[in-house]
Design an enzyme around this catalytic site. Structure first.
Site, PDB file in Angstrom:
ATOM      1  CG  ASP A  31      -2.206   0.766   0.959  1.00 55.64           C
ATOM      2  OD1 ASP A  31      -3.258   0.121   0.830  1.00 55.64           O
ATOM      3  OD2 ASP A  31      -2.158   2.017   0.852  1.00 55.64           O
ATOM      4  CG  ASN A  35      -6.738   8.430  -0.573  1.00 56.83           C
ATOM      5  OD1 ASN A  35      -6.685   9.470   0.065  1.00 56.83           O
ATOM      6  ND2 ASN A  35      -6.989   8.387  -1.860  1.00 56.83           N
ATOM      7  CG  ASP A  65       2.607   4.919  -5.366  1.00 53.10           C
ATOM      8  OD1 ASP A  65       2.192   4.420  -6.432  1.00 53.10           O
ATOM      9  OD2 ASP A  65       2.242   6.024  -4.934  1.00 53.10           O
ATOM     10  CB  SER A 136     -16.096   1.017 -10.193  1.00 54.14           C
ATOM     11  OG  SER A 136     -17.209   1.803  -9.838  1.00 54.14           O
ATOM     12  CE1 TYR A 160     -12.332   5.028  -9.012  1.00 51.57           C
ATOM     13  CE2 TYR A 160     -14.698   5.286  -9.325  1.00 51.57           C
ATOM     14  CZ  TYR A 160     -13.623   4.560  -8.845  1.00 51.57           C
ATOM     15  OH  TYR A 160     -13.853   3.366  -8.219  1.00 51.57           O
ATOM     16  CE  LYS A 164     -11.121   1.692 -10.009  1.00 51.54           C
ATOM     17  NZ  LYS A 164     -10.196   0.799  -9.329  1.00 51.54           N
ATOM     18  CG  ASN A 191     -23.487   2.192  -4.350  1.00 56.24           C
ATOM     19  OD1 ASN A 191     -23.722   1.765  -5.474  1.00 56.24           O
ATOM     20  ND2 ASN A 191     -23.403   3.475  -4.096  1.00 56.24           N
TER      21      ASN A 191
HETATM   22  N1  UFG Z   1     -26.214  10.779  -1.559  1.00 57.64           N
HETATM   23  C1  UFG Z   1     -26.884  11.712  -0.817  1.00 57.64           C
HETATM   24  N2  UFG Z   1     -26.167  12.465   0.052  1.00 57.64           N
HETATM   25  C2  UFG Z   1     -24.821  12.327   0.225  1.00 57.64           C
HETATM   26  C3  UFG Z   1     -24.153  11.362  -0.553  1.00 57.64           C
HETATM   27  C4  UFG Z   1     -24.876  10.607  -1.440  1.00 57.64           C
HETATM   28  O1  UFG Z   1     -28.094  11.878  -0.928  1.00 57.64           O
HETATM   29  O2  UFG Z   1     -24.225  13.064   1.040  1.00 57.64           O
HETATM   30  C5  UFG Z   1     -26.994   9.907  -2.464  1.00 57.64           C
HETATM   31  C6  UFG Z   1     -26.577   9.981  -3.924  1.00 57.64           C
HETATM   32  O3  UFG Z   1     -27.278  10.997  -4.571  1.00 57.64           O
HETATM   33  C7  UFG Z   1     -26.944   8.577  -4.408  1.00 57.64           C
HETATM   34  C8  UFG Z   1     -26.705   7.685  -3.180  1.00 57.64           C
HETATM   35  O4  UFG Z   1     -26.733   8.568  -2.072  1.00 57.64           O
HETATM   36  O5  UFG Z   1     -28.312   8.519  -4.723  1.00 57.64           O
HETATM   37  C9  UFG Z   1     -25.364   6.981  -3.205  1.00 57.64           C
HETATM   38  O6  UFG Z   1     -24.322   7.929  -3.396  1.00 57.64           O
HETATM   39  P1  UFG Z   1     -22.794   7.580  -3.138  1.00 57.64           P
HETATM   40  O7  UFG Z   1     -22.008   8.822  -3.355  1.00 57.64           O
HETATM   41  O8  UFG Z   1     -22.635   6.903  -1.827  1.00 57.64           O
HETATM   42  O9  UFG Z   1     -22.468   6.482  -4.229  1.00 57.64           O
HETATM   43  P2  UFG Z   1     -22.603   6.558  -5.832  1.00 57.64           P
HETATM   44  O10 UFG Z   1     -23.588   5.519  -6.213  1.00 57.64           O
HETATM   45  O11 UFG Z   1     -22.811   7.912  -6.316  1.00 57.64           O
HETATM   46  O12 UFG Z   1     -21.134   6.156  -6.264  1.00 57.64           O
HETATM   47  C10 UFG Z   1     -20.556   4.982  -5.747  1.00 57.64           C
HETATM   48  C11 UFG Z   1     -19.065   5.211  -5.570  1.00 57.64           C
HETATM   49  C12 UFG Z   1     -18.387   5.295  -6.864  1.00 57.64           C
HETATM   50  C13 UFG Z   1     -18.716   4.115  -7.665  1.00 57.64           C
HETATM   51  C14 UFG Z   1     -20.205   3.998  -7.828  1.00 57.64           C
HETATM   52  C15 UFG Z   1     -20.547   2.730  -8.552  1.00 57.64           C
HETATM   53  O13 UFG Z   1     -18.833   6.412  -4.884  1.00 57.64           O
HETATM   54  O14 UFG Z   1     -16.988   5.310  -6.672  1.00 57.64           O
HETATM   55  O15 UFG Z   1     -20.816   3.921  -6.554  1.00 57.64           O
HETATM   56  O16 UFG Z   1     -21.852   2.766  -8.991  1.00 57.64           O
HETATM   57  F1  UFG Z   1     -18.147   4.220  -8.848  1.00 57.64           F
END
Ligand code: UFG
Length: 349
Positions: A31, A35, A65, A136, A160, A164, A191
């Site tokens: 690692d 992060n 790294d 992803s 990002y 991928k 998720n």
């Molecule tokens: N959301 C909120 N408030 C927040 C954060 C998120 O309402 O503070 C909502 C978003 O709008 C979405 C859901 O919660 O509807 C999930 O959001 P996340 O940011 O937790 O996850 P995402 O689905 O947007 O993205 C995640 C990862 C990505 C990955 C993607 C794969 O962050 O890295 O899933 O589908 F690529």
């Protein structure tokens, strides 16, 4: 069997290392700690030591790294000279913030794409040709489909996601160049949330989390005031966005099943969605968290977040049929385990 885990100190990496060790694999984890935290893998060791059957298990950990070709080469050479060459790699190392990738695409291409090219070059040199890659669902972009299967179009909408998708493409090209040598699994995560049931390891984002689950747990612990829900006007059953949340331990088990599958089957490249196939709205997630943990999560609605999809749910049928795997843990368990981790470690590691 000896396995190299890149990015082993991260959220999914730690949980996977723990399981690999419990199952008797000889694990070498590397690692960069850009992060992640050095304590995370120490916690993995503590968990193993506290269990009679795994107390003598050991893991080798190096601060490397994957962009550092020289150190990577030394690592593979040492393994070869010791008579225990790497036979396979689980590759997590990389940067994962959608937001940061938009402001710093060069960094994302460098860490994710160039880092993976280095790794693959060294793997090729040392004839280690089995890789499980941490991809992803983000590579599907804003798909019109609500249930996403592996064969839909790949059209990522942020750097990002592009990195991928590009790595998957590269892995396809490498496979095609030597189809009788490589074994490759691209695991497309939905998720991941929750934490190991010990409460010793979990997700420890640096700064204010952008993902929903760590945000909720930090509101629950009082680190953050309230949750902002991005949009109450999505065409869903309650107006909030729908996602496919999967327990990180189920995801970790998916990696081990994928590795076993690759090793026991013919040379191939396979893309697999790792999700539960179940959709949960933000409001439902908040409600389940509140009831499971008996904590109120204050929230307010705001505009939709730019780049968000309405619904993202995995068609996980291919993974269910190929792998000896199925996601077993409920959303309630995800909420309980995730909160146990956060409440025992309010400031992360
Ligand atoms: N959301 C909120 N408030 C927040 C954060 C998120 O309402 O503070 C909502 C978003 O709008 C979405 C859901 O919660 O509807 C999930 O959001 P996340 O940011 O937790 O996850 P995402 O689905 O947007 O993205 C995640 C990862 C990505 C990955 C993607 C794969 O962050 O890295 O899933 O589908 F690529």
């Amino acid at each position: 069997m000896r396995v190299l885990v890149t990015g082993g100190a991260g959220f999914i990496g730690t949980h996977t290392c723990l399981l690999l060790l419990e199952k008797g694999y000889d694990v070498v984890a590397i690692d960069s700690y850009i992060n992640s935290n050095k304590k995370s893998l120490q916690r993995v060791i503590e968990i193993l030591k506290s269990n009679k059957t795994t107390k003598d298990v050991s893991i080798k950990i190096f601060n490397i790294d994957i962009r550092d070709k020289k150190k990577l080469d030394e690592l593979f050479l040492d393994a070869q000279n010791s008579g225990q060459p790497f036979k396979s790699v689980i590759h997590f190392a990389g940067l994962k913030s959608v937001k940061d990738s938009l402001s710093n695409p060069l960094l994302y291409w460098d860490a994710n794409v160039k880092g993976t090219i280095n790794l693959l070059n060294i793997m090729n040199k040392y004839k280690c040709k089995t890789i499980v890659f941490s991809s992803s669902a983000t590579i599907y972009g804003l798909s019109d489909d609500e249930i996403l299967s592996e064969n839909i179009e790949i059209k990522p909408i942020n750097p990002y996601g592009v990195t991928k998708a590009v790595i998957e493409k590269l892995l396809n090209d490498i496979f095609d160049s030597e189809p009788s040598c490589w074994r490759i699994a691209n695991l497309r995560y939905f998720n991941p949330i929750g934490a190991h049931s010990s409460g010793m390891i979990g997700e420890a984002p640096i700064g204010v989390p952008s993902n929903i689950f760590p945000y909720i747990t930090q509101v629950a612990s009082g680190v953050l005031d309230k949750l902002t829900i991005y949009g109450n006007d999505w065409p869903t059953r309650d107006g909030s966005g729908i996602r496919d949340y999967i327990h990180v331990m189920d995801l970790a088990e998916g990696h081990i099943s994928a590795l076993k599958y690759l090793v026991k089957n013919n040379h191939q490249i396979i893309n697999l969605n790792l999700g539960t196939g179940l959709g949960t709205s933000v409001l439902e997630l908040v409600d389940i968290f509140e009831r499971a943990n008996k904590i109120k999560i204050p929230f307010e609605f705001s505009e939709r977040r730019k780049g968000d999809s309405c619904k993202v749910i995995a068609d996980n049928s291919l993974a269910l049929s190929c792998l000896d795997w199925e996601p077993k843990r409920t959303l309630k368990e995800m909420c309980i385990d995730g909160w146990r981790w956060q409440s025992l470690n309010p400031n992360g590691y």
